[in-house]
Design a protein around this motif. Structure first.
Motif, PDB file in Angstrom:
ATOM      1  N   LEU A 216       0.882  -1.353  -0.002  1.00 44.47           N
ATOM      2  CA  LEU A 216       0.022   0.016  -0.012  1.00 44.47           C
ATOM      3  C   LEU A 216       0.838   1.259  -0.162  1.00 44.47           C
ATOM      4  O   LEU A 216       1.519   1.545   0.910  1.00 44.47           O
ATOM      5  CB  LEU A 216      -0.712  -0.021   1.171  1.00 44.47           C
ATOM      6  N   LEU A 217       0.890   1.914  -1.196  1.00 44.35           N
ATOM      7  CA  LEU A 217       1.679   3.220  -1.341  1.00 44.35           C
ATOM      8  C   LEU A 217       0.789   4.306  -1.045  1.00 44.35           C
ATOM      9  O   LEU A 217       0.103   4.674  -2.018  1.00 44.35           O
ATOM     10  CB  LEU A 217       2.497   3.063  -2.455  1.00 44.35           C
ATOM     11  N   VAL A 218       1.253   5.463  -0.366  1.00 43.30           N
ATOM     12  CA  VAL A 218       0.261   6.511   0.000  1.00 43.30           C
ATOM     13  C   VAL A 218       1.114   7.692   0.106  1.00 43.30           C
ATOM     14  O   VAL A 218       2.048   7.642   1.104  1.00 43.30           O
ATOM     15  CB  VAL A 218      -0.633   6.048   1.296  1.00 43.30           C
ATOM     16  N   SER A 219       1.070   8.666  -0.868  1.00 47.52           N
ATOM     17  CA  SER A 219       1.733   9.966  -0.668  1.00 47.52           C
ATOM     18  C   SER A 219       0.843  11.115  -1.100  1.00 47.52           C
ATOM     19  O   SER A 219      -0.362  10.964  -1.502  1.00 47.52           O
ATOM     20  CB  SER A 219       2.959   9.814  -1.458  1.00 47.52           C
ATOM     21  N   GLY A 220       1.511  12.182  -1.116  1.00 49.27           N
ATOM     22  CA  GLY A 220       0.907  13.357  -1.945  1.00 49.27           C
ATOM     23  C   GLY A 220       0.449  13.093  -3.233  1.00 49.27           C
ATOM     24  O   GLY A 220      -0.295  13.769  -3.713  1.00 49.27           O
ATOM     25  N   GLY A 221       1.239  12.248  -3.802  1.00 53.71           N
ATOM     26  CA  GLY A 221       1.078  11.886  -5.362  1.00 53.71           C
ATOM     27  C   GLY A 221       0.450  10.964  -5.864  1.00 53.71           C
ATOM     28  O   GLY A 221      -0.018  10.804  -6.909  1.00 53.71           O
TER      29      GLY A 221
END
Ligand SMILES: [Zn+2]
Lengths: 355, 210
Positions: free
Chosen positions: A143-148
């Motif tokens: 699960l990859l979560v960032s501003g982008g």
């Protein structure tokens, strides 16, 4: 140019990352981190409430050579010792990506070193090979979560088999934090501000909607995310509350909003683990800095018998070390270098691990 | 000898020598493929000139004016190559390279150089002529203007030879750099000549949704 993979088990690789607002130069030897230098233009974007692509691209150009110098010094290696160079070719902001791509190609020709053009999202997963947790067991859900980005991946093998299970269909989770922070009069970037404001808040005070979680949505968007409805719902709640003239319970709004985001992220991630029979979850991206994300991930994973991996924060936010690490993994697996003609691909699919 | 790169219009790469001139030059006119072609063009020039990187004395870079996304690819590549080779960067103004090429080919007198800036604007520079060293004498720093406004912006517009260029030769940029060095003249500054501020809009306060 020689394009075959260097025949070393622990290659010395320099990674260049310029997909968003961090100029990252990392150096690894196999799975060992030697340097991780990050120059961020975040402060320059603050007054605009989000990353301005052209400002980010200009900052990359200014930061690149100083960051290279600093990384080599930190690692204590000389350029000629490198076995290869790796660079993010996508996905990301195209003008920003092009700075890194142009620089990496020229550096590769100047040094006559093979160049690996790699996928930024897969790099986020690969970052964890550098942590102290040891080798990553596959398959794993990531699960990859960032501003982008907000992406749910099934990684059967880091260098050869990555599947996109779902992603955001509108805002990234980090963007939602920025927008709601602004609504509450908090500065950019919103993630840490919401986190701080939520400390004394009650996460159950307001029941905000969980995007794409209704049965009819799940048919088509089982692992996709949507945060724009949530943002609107918070905005509406805040307006109506303010209209009454009472003082806004900022802590409760922040805690309840954060809970809605984190709940939907982890509900879908854990559902993916169950559906694919994968008892492993790896988190990545800058939102991992959020205390509640880590906390709820630990609770839910423990309750579901899922092994949780969270790389150290310095490897979760965008950085060059994760790009170097993915390059080193590709080399160790015998993959040939990329052809020099690859471009910056702002929408590079996650299935394309190397361009 | 210099490696020379200019991406202020298309992508142009060359290897030049002060005495022997342009040893190799390759270009791609497509203004949307800078990042794709830059590596192959550098490699082709180095191979054709049959040079070891150590034989170079520096890397000439056209600093613009040019549309920012493409311009930056060449500057990033030039700086990274110089860093890798352990050689100095030699920045030049891209319009000066066009003017240098014009005078080197026998042109004389006042010259107006114009290149595409996209968004219905052009970059422009004026030159009085070339000095004894063959170096172009620029009247002022390059400017950005709507094409229709150019005749009134340039005093004595009709006295100028107007040169609209859709490519900046890295060979000319490299020879310009060699000539500047030979005559101990200053190079361009280290800052790219974007001549435009980034497109940004300050966020308005949150709009009502209900
Ligand atoms: Zn990222």
């Amino acid at each position: 140019m020689n394009m075959s993979a260097p025949l070393v088990s622990a290659p010395l690789v320099l990674g260049i990352e310029t997909s968003c607002d961090e100029t990252g130069i990392g150096i690894v030897r196999g799975n060992t981190l030697l340097a991780n230098v990050i120059a961020s233009s975040m402060d320059e974007h603050a007054r605009y409430g989000g990353v301005v692509p052209e400002i980010a691209a200009r900052a990359h150009l200014e930061a690149l050579t100083p960051a290279l110098t600093a990384a080599l010094a930190e690692a204590g290696v000389a350029l000629h010792e490198l076995d290869a160079i790796a660079v993010t070719s996508g996905p990301g902001l195209s003008g920003a990506l092009m700075v890194g791509v142009g620089a990496a190609k020229a550096l590769s020709v100047a040094l006559d070193k093979p160049l690996y053009a790699v996928n930024h999202l897969v790099g986020h997963v690969g970052a964890d090979v550098l942590s102290e947790s040891g080798p990553i067991d596959y398959p794993t859900v990531a699960l990859l979560v960032s501003g982008g980005h907000t992406s749910l991946l099934l990684v059967r093998d880091l260098v050869s088999d990555v599947e996109l299970l779902g992603e955001t269909i509108d805002d990234a989770a980090g963007e939602a934090f920025d927008k709601v922070a602004r609504l509450l009069g908090l500065p950019y970037p919103g993630g840490p501000e919401i986190d701080r404001a939520a400390i004394d808040g009650d996460p159950t005070a307001i029941r905000f909607p969980r995007g794409l979680s209704l049965p009819k949505d799940l048919e088509k968007h089982r692992y996709d995310f949507s945060f724009s409805g949530l943002k609107t719902s918070v905005a509406r709640w805040v307006e109506q509350y303010r209209d009454t003239g009472a003082e806004l319970p900022v802590a409760d709004v922040a805690a309840s909003f954060r809970e809605a985001v984190v709940d939907v992220l982890l509900t879908k991630a854990i559902a993916a683990c169950h559906a694919h029979g994968v008892p492993r979850l790896l988190l990545g991206g800058g939102v991992v800095a959020n205390a509640r994300v880590r906390q709820l991930a630990e609770v839910r994973c423990a309750a579901n018998g899922i092994q949780l991996r969270i790389p150290p924060l310095s490897l979760c936010t965008d950085n060059g070390a994760m790009i170097a690490a993915l390059g080193a993994q590709l080399i160790a697996a015998g993959h040939a270098a990329s052809h020099l003609s690859f471009g910056a691909d702002s929408t590079l699919p996650v299935t394309q691990i190397q361009a | 000898m210099l490696l020379s790169i200019d991406t202020s219009a298309g992508t142009s790469v060359a290897v030049v020598d002060r005495d022997r001139g342009i040893l190799a030059e390759y270009a791609e006119a497509d203004t949307r493929r800078h990042a794709e072609v830059i590596g192959d063009l550098i490699l082709a020039c180095m191979s054709e000139a049959d040079l070891a990187v150590t034989a170079l004395s520096g890397v000439a870079i056209g600093m613009g004016p040019g549309p920012f996304t493409g311009l930056r690819v060449g500057i990033a590549a030039g700086q990274a190559f110089a860093f890798g080779a352990g050689k100095p960067v030699v920045p030049v103004i891209s319009h000066d390279a066009i003017a240098f090429g014009h005078y080197a080919a026998g042109g004389t007198g006042p010259l107006l150089v114009v290149t595409d800036a996209r968004r219905r604007e052009v970059y422009w520079s004026t030159y009085r002529g070339a000095d004894a060293a063959g170096l172009p004498e620029r009247v002022d720093l390059p400017g950005l203007i709507r094409p229709d406004d150019l005749p009134s912006a340039v005093a004595d517009y009709e006295h100028y030879v107007r040169l609209d260029a859709d490519m900046v030769s890295a060979g000319a940029a490299g020879m310009l750099a060699e000539t500047l060095f030979l005559h101990k003249r200053p190079f361009a500054g280290a800052e790219p000549l974007y001549l435009r501020s980034p497109d940004v809009t300050l966020p308005a306060g949150p709009k009502r949704v209900s």
